[in-house]
Design an enzyme around this catalytic site. Structure first.
Site, PDB file in Angstrom:
ATOM      1  CD1 TRP A   1      -3.313  -9.392  -0.391  1.00 46.11           C
ATOM      2  CD2 TRP A   1      -4.043  -7.627   0.770  1.00 46.11           C
ATOM      3  NE1 TRP A   1      -2.919  -8.259  -1.055  1.00 46.11           N
ATOM      4  CE2 TRP A   1      -3.356  -7.163  -0.372  1.00 46.11           C
ATOM      5  CE3 TRP A   1      -4.585  -6.693   1.653  1.00 46.11           C
ATOM      6  CZ2 TRP A   1      -3.208  -5.802  -0.647  1.00 46.11           C
ATOM      7  CZ3 TRP A   1      -4.433  -5.343   1.385  1.00 46.11           C
ATOM      8  CH2 TRP A   1      -3.759  -4.908   0.225  1.00 46.11           C
TER       9      TRP A   1
ATOM     10  NE  ARG B   1      -6.921  -6.203  -8.074  1.00 48.21           N
ATOM     11  CZ  ARG B   1      -5.765  -6.169  -8.721  1.00 48.21           C
ATOM     12  NH1 ARG B   1      -5.334  -7.227  -9.346  1.00 48.21           N
ATOM     13  NH2 ARG B   1      -5.057  -5.085  -8.760  1.00 48.21           N
TER      14      ARG B   1
ATOM     15  CD1 TRP C   1       0.420 -18.111 -12.279  1.00 44.77           C
ATOM     16  CD2 TRP C   1       1.160 -18.559 -14.344  1.00 44.77           C
ATOM     17  NE1 TRP C   1      -0.490 -18.946 -12.877  1.00 44.77           N
ATOM     18  CE2 TRP C   1      -0.062 -19.243 -14.144  1.00 44.77           C
ATOM     19  CE3 TRP C   1       1.815 -18.693 -15.568  1.00 44.77           C
ATOM     20  CZ2 TRP C   1      -0.639 -20.050 -15.134  1.00 44.77           C
ATOM     21  CZ3 TRP C   1       1.237 -19.501 -16.539  1.00 44.77           C
ATOM     22  CH2 TRP C   1       0.022 -20.159 -16.325  1.00 44.77           C
ATOM     23  CG  ASP C   2      -0.700 -11.657  -9.425  1.00 46.58           C
ATOM     24  OD1 ASP C   2      -0.937 -12.322  -8.412  1.00 46.58           O
ATOM     25  OD2 ASP C   2      -0.596 -10.415  -9.422  1.00 46.58           O
ATOM     26  CG  MET C   3      -4.550 -17.558  -8.934  1.00 48.90           C
ATOM     27  SD  MET C   3      -5.871 -17.357  -7.760  1.00 48.90           S
ATOM     28  CE  MET C   3      -5.162 -18.041  -6.280  1.00 48.90           C
ATOM     29  CG  ASN C   4      -4.105 -10.791  -8.022  1.00 45.47           C
ATOM     30  OD1 ASN C   4      -3.326 -11.087  -7.134  1.00 45.47           O
ATOM     31  ND2 ASN C   4      -3.741 -10.127  -9.098  1.00 45.47           N
TER      32      ASN C   4
ATOM     33  CG  ASP D   1       0.027  -7.442  -3.217  1.00 45.49           C
ATOM     34  OD1 ASP D   1       0.962  -7.808  -3.954  1.00 45.49           O
ATOM     35  OD2 ASP D   1      -1.172  -7.576  -3.511  1.00 45.49           O
TER      36      ASP D   1
HETATM   37  C1  GLA Z   1      -1.409  -8.432  -7.254  1.00 45.42           C
HETATM   38  C2  GLA Z   1       0.081  -8.596  -7.108  1.00 45.42           C
HETATM   39  C3  GLA Z   1       0.754  -7.256  -7.267  1.00 45.42           C
HETATM   40  C4  GLA Z   1       0.406  -6.664  -8.615  1.00 45.42           C
HETATM   41  C5  GLA Z   1      -1.093  -6.588  -8.767  1.00 45.42           C
HETATM   42  C6  GLA Z   1      -1.476  -6.202 -10.177  1.00 45.42           C
HETATM   43  O1  GLA Z   1      -1.954  -7.727  -6.191  1.00 45.42           O
HETATM   44  O2  GLA Z   1       0.382  -9.180  -5.882  1.00 45.42           O
HETATM   45  O3  GLA Z   1       2.151  -7.388  -7.132  1.00 45.42           O
HETATM   46  O4  GLA Z   1       0.972  -7.469  -9.611  1.00 45.42           O
HETATM   47  O5  GLA Z   1      -1.721  -7.829  -8.484  1.00 45.42           O
HETATM   48  O6  GLA Z   1      -2.834  -6.137 -10.349  1.00 45.42           O
END
Ligand code: GLA
Length: 723
Positions: free
Chosen positions: A194, A438, A472-475, A543
């Site tokens: 990351w 998270r 469209w995020d995936m964390n 990020d």
């Molecule tokens: C991730 C994305 C970031 C932001 C955060 C929001 O880390 O990569 O760009 O959108 O989530 O929680």
């Protein structure tokens, strides 16, 4: 026009520059013959001169087989390397013996059921569909090989059909396998973590297994689904380079096995860790697509093939060749702490600077004021946004900007109404703790009901507000993976079924909202892969927006992906991830090598910096076609020295932009010389920043002087235009 010539059991796939050849042995095994520069002819027994044994000795059930370079090897009838398909029959047996049964040549490029796949709109690609069967098992294997006209890439995939009366269990299915004649290669992978994704790693091949994989549920920042094999002397501009990229966003493997006789077996496909697939009688299993690139012009040559593939054969929809809006995202400016007024103030300043779209990031829904809650509850937080999402969208549009919105649809927070109503909707295994990352869990996208919920939740917002863009995020990674809906014998299918569910949701949503630009994101660059690109034309690189680090990340990313896919934004300094100071000019020059935008509150800039920003955005607008879709060349690697440099050239070779960044300052040094690439030698170029005219030949052979100012992370930009 690409062509497929079939002659005397020899299958010759070629375009104007490249040939890929395999043949059938006497008893119907596919043997790899050649992959390299185009051959006009191949005297048919030529490859056999390489082998110690007589041709008739390379047949089923002889141990000589492991010396035969193969195209889709299997276990149990002589070959001792890793099988391309491994399975367990109903009687517990594991041997597989595939024999040729037929083939046909198809015009164009077929789609793959349920999976992203490259396509061809030129009518110039050709596909070979070749079938093999194991008569005892009643199993058929169908291999697809597509050769493209405009890029030196072979698309491969495999389909397994159970034609028997009993179930079989697939333990391993590779999308492609190629046995190279020698192992005198170096392996390049894009590995990292990351916030430092896709770092270039290069090492010589050694005996045994080597390669990369991901069993994290996503294609991952740790190991991108890609590897390259290059000769020891290959550099950016010279030498042989072979690329192996998987069009998939979940668990994957890219593997080289150097065997006893120094051949190299290259395989890529689904990761077999935690994977098994029950194939009932009559069922078919489709493996994802593998894209194999060849170049004799170094790594830039290989990248050019992938870049063309992505632009012409992967990215779909109205944004495939369209300009992308220069955007302003509020994440690094506000994190979760915003309301409508604050957002509008940030957007207004962005508009004054010349930006074209405002993107509202995380924190607009449920009661999400930090990352502890509300994922899954996609209802607008009216305390923060009293006029609703439609109200905010209208206000942003009234400023003359487009409006974009962040979602993280595949996730659920334990503190959410969705989780309280459906605790079984997340990936989990019975009796085991639901591992949080998270503070969130992963929705079980292998379930049709979950997919329906996700699709409807996103569509409901897109239907009610004028939204031009979705991030469209995936964390999080996935562990442990299991589904409450699948029977015990299908639990190990969950991870792949998850991807199939996700792909179907993305297919529906992108078809239903064709005017929305989708950008994929996964904790930054955890899912920067060809699979996601089939649905979403651009992806957030990382990020980490620190220019010094971004140079490395984007340099590595560009090995496979063109700049039109790389989300890159200017952010605040000192950078919040690395604490590093870098000049605004360098942050801009680095973000220019991607889909450009800002990730900060521009009100923080003083008047002089703001004026500089207005000029930078005006510059971007003046050169946007060139910068987004021009041919890019890496010139100096930050992985090998202290300077990074790259350039983008217009297809007609009349314009170019060159950028160089020097990581650290060295006193009393001679100026570096930067040799350019991709220009027309005879054309005369005016270099705006130097107010000089030079020919393409001079620029490519003599080069430009790099006169950096003293200081770390200084950069230079040169704008070239023909006279
Ligand atoms: C991730 C994305 C970031 C932001 C955060 C929001 O880390 O990569 O760009 O959108 O989530 O929680």
């Amino acid at each position: 026009m690409a062509e497929i010539i079939v002659q005397d059991k020899l299958f010759h796939l070629r375009n104007a520059r490249m040939s890929y050849i395999f043949r059938l042995t006497g008893d119907g095994l596919p043997a790899h013959v050649y992959w390299g520069a185009r051959l006009e002819t191949l005297q048919s027994p030529l490859d056999r001169l390489y082998f110690e044994s007589r041709e008739e000795d390379y047949c089923h059930n002889t141990m000589e087989l492991e010396k035969l370079p193969q195209e889709y090897p299997t276990y149990g009838h002589g070959d001792l390397g890793r099988g391309a398909v491994e399975l367990t029959a109903a009687d517990g047996s594991t041997a597989v013996d595939l024999v040729y049964t037929g083939h046909r040549v198809i015009e164009g490029k077929p789609a793959l059921t349920g999976l992203p796949a490259s396509f061809d709109q030129s009518g110039k690609a050709r596909t070979l569909e070749i079938s093999f069967a194991d008569a005892l098992l009643g199993v058929k294997v169908i291999l697809l090989y597509t050769v493209f006209d405009d890029c030196d890439i072979i698309a491969r995939s495999a389909k397994i059909v159970n034609e028997s009366g009993s179930p079989i269990t697939l333990d391993r299915v590779m999308s492609a396998s190629v046995d190279l004649y020698d192992a005198e290669w170096e392996l390049i992978t894009l590995s990292g973590a990351w916030a430092r994704e896709r770092m270039i790693d290069r090492r010589p091949l050694a005996p045994g297994f080597q390669g990369v994989d991901s069993a994290r549920g996503d294609s991952s920042a740790q190991n991108n689904p890609f590897m390259a094999l290059v000769r020891r002397t290959t550099d950016e501009c010279h030498g042989e380079a072979l690329g192996f990229a998987l069009m998939y966003s979940g668990n994957h493997t890219e593997l080289v096995q150097v065997a006893l006789n120094r051949t190299a077996r290259c395989q890529l496909g689904l990761n077999d860790a935690h994977f098994r697939w029950l194939l009932e009688p009559g069922e078919t299993f489709q493996a994802p697509e593998a894209l194999l690139a060849w170049s004799e012009n170094g790594l830039n040559g290989m990248s050019a093939q992938y870049h063309r593939l992505v632009k012409e054969h992967v990215v779909r929809g109205k944004f495939a060749h369209a300009q992308r809006p220069f955007l302003l995202n509020n994440w690094e400016a506000t994190v979760f702490d915003f309301d409508e007024e604050k957002i509008l103030n940030i957007a207004r300043r962005g508009k004054e600077a010349g930006l074209e779209m405002f993107v509202l990031d995380d924190g607009w829904f449920g009661h999400r004021n930090d990352d502890h809650s509300s994922l899954g509850d996609w209802q607008v937080n009216l305390k923060k946004l009293p006029h609703g999402m439609d109200g905010l969208a209208d206000r942003i549009h009234a400023l003359g900007m487009k409006f974009g919105l962040w979602f993280e649809p595949e996730m659920v927070s334990p503190d959410s109404d969705l989780y309280r109503a459906h605790p079984d909707w997340c990936l989990h295994q019975p009796g085991r703790a639901r591992t949080e990352q998270r503070f969130q869990l992963t929705l079980d996208m292998s379930r049709p009901d979950v997919c329906e919920y996700v699709e409807n939740a996103v569509a409901a917002i897109l239907d009610t507000a004028a939204i031009d863009y979705v991030k469209w995020d995936m964390n999080r990674d996935m562990s442990p993976v299991g589904s409450a809906l699948l029977p015990p014998e299908r639990q190990a299918e969950t991870a792949h079924r998850y991807m199939l569910g996700l792909y179907s949701v993305l297919e529906h949503l992108t078809a239903r909202f064709p005017d929305v630009l989708f950008e994929s994101c996964a904790s930054g660059g955890n899912r920067f892969d060809l699979g996601m690109m089939y649905y979403m034309p651009q992806a957030w690189c990382s990020d980490n927006t620190d220019a010094g680090y971004r140079v490395l990340i984007q340099y590595g990313t560009s090995l496979v992906f063109p700049q039109s896919t790389m989300g890159a934004h200017v952010s605040h300094a000192p950078n919040w991830q690395t604490g590093r100071m870098s000049p605004l000019k360098t942050r801009v020059n680095v973000a220019m090598w991607g889909t450009f935008g800002y990730e900060m509150d521009l009100k923080e800039l003083n008047e002089q910096q703001f004026a500089e920003t207005q000029a930078d955005i005006a510059y971007m607008k003046a050169h946007r076609d060139l910068l987004l879709y021009g041919d890019s060349y890496r010139l100096k690697s930050p992985f090998e020295g202290d300077t990074a440099a790259w350039m983008v050239v217009s297809p007609d070779q009349n314009g170019a932009v060159v950028t160089a960044v020097r990581m650290s300052s060295h006193p009393n040094e001679r100026r570096e010389r930067l040799r350019l690439n991709g220009l027309a030698p005879e054309k005369l170029y005016h270099i705006e920043e130097l107010d000089t005219d030079l020919t393409g030949q001079e620029l490519m052979h003599f080069g430009l002087p790099l006169a950096f100012e003293p200081g770390d992370y200084r950069s230079l930009r040169f704008t070239l235009e023909t006279k």
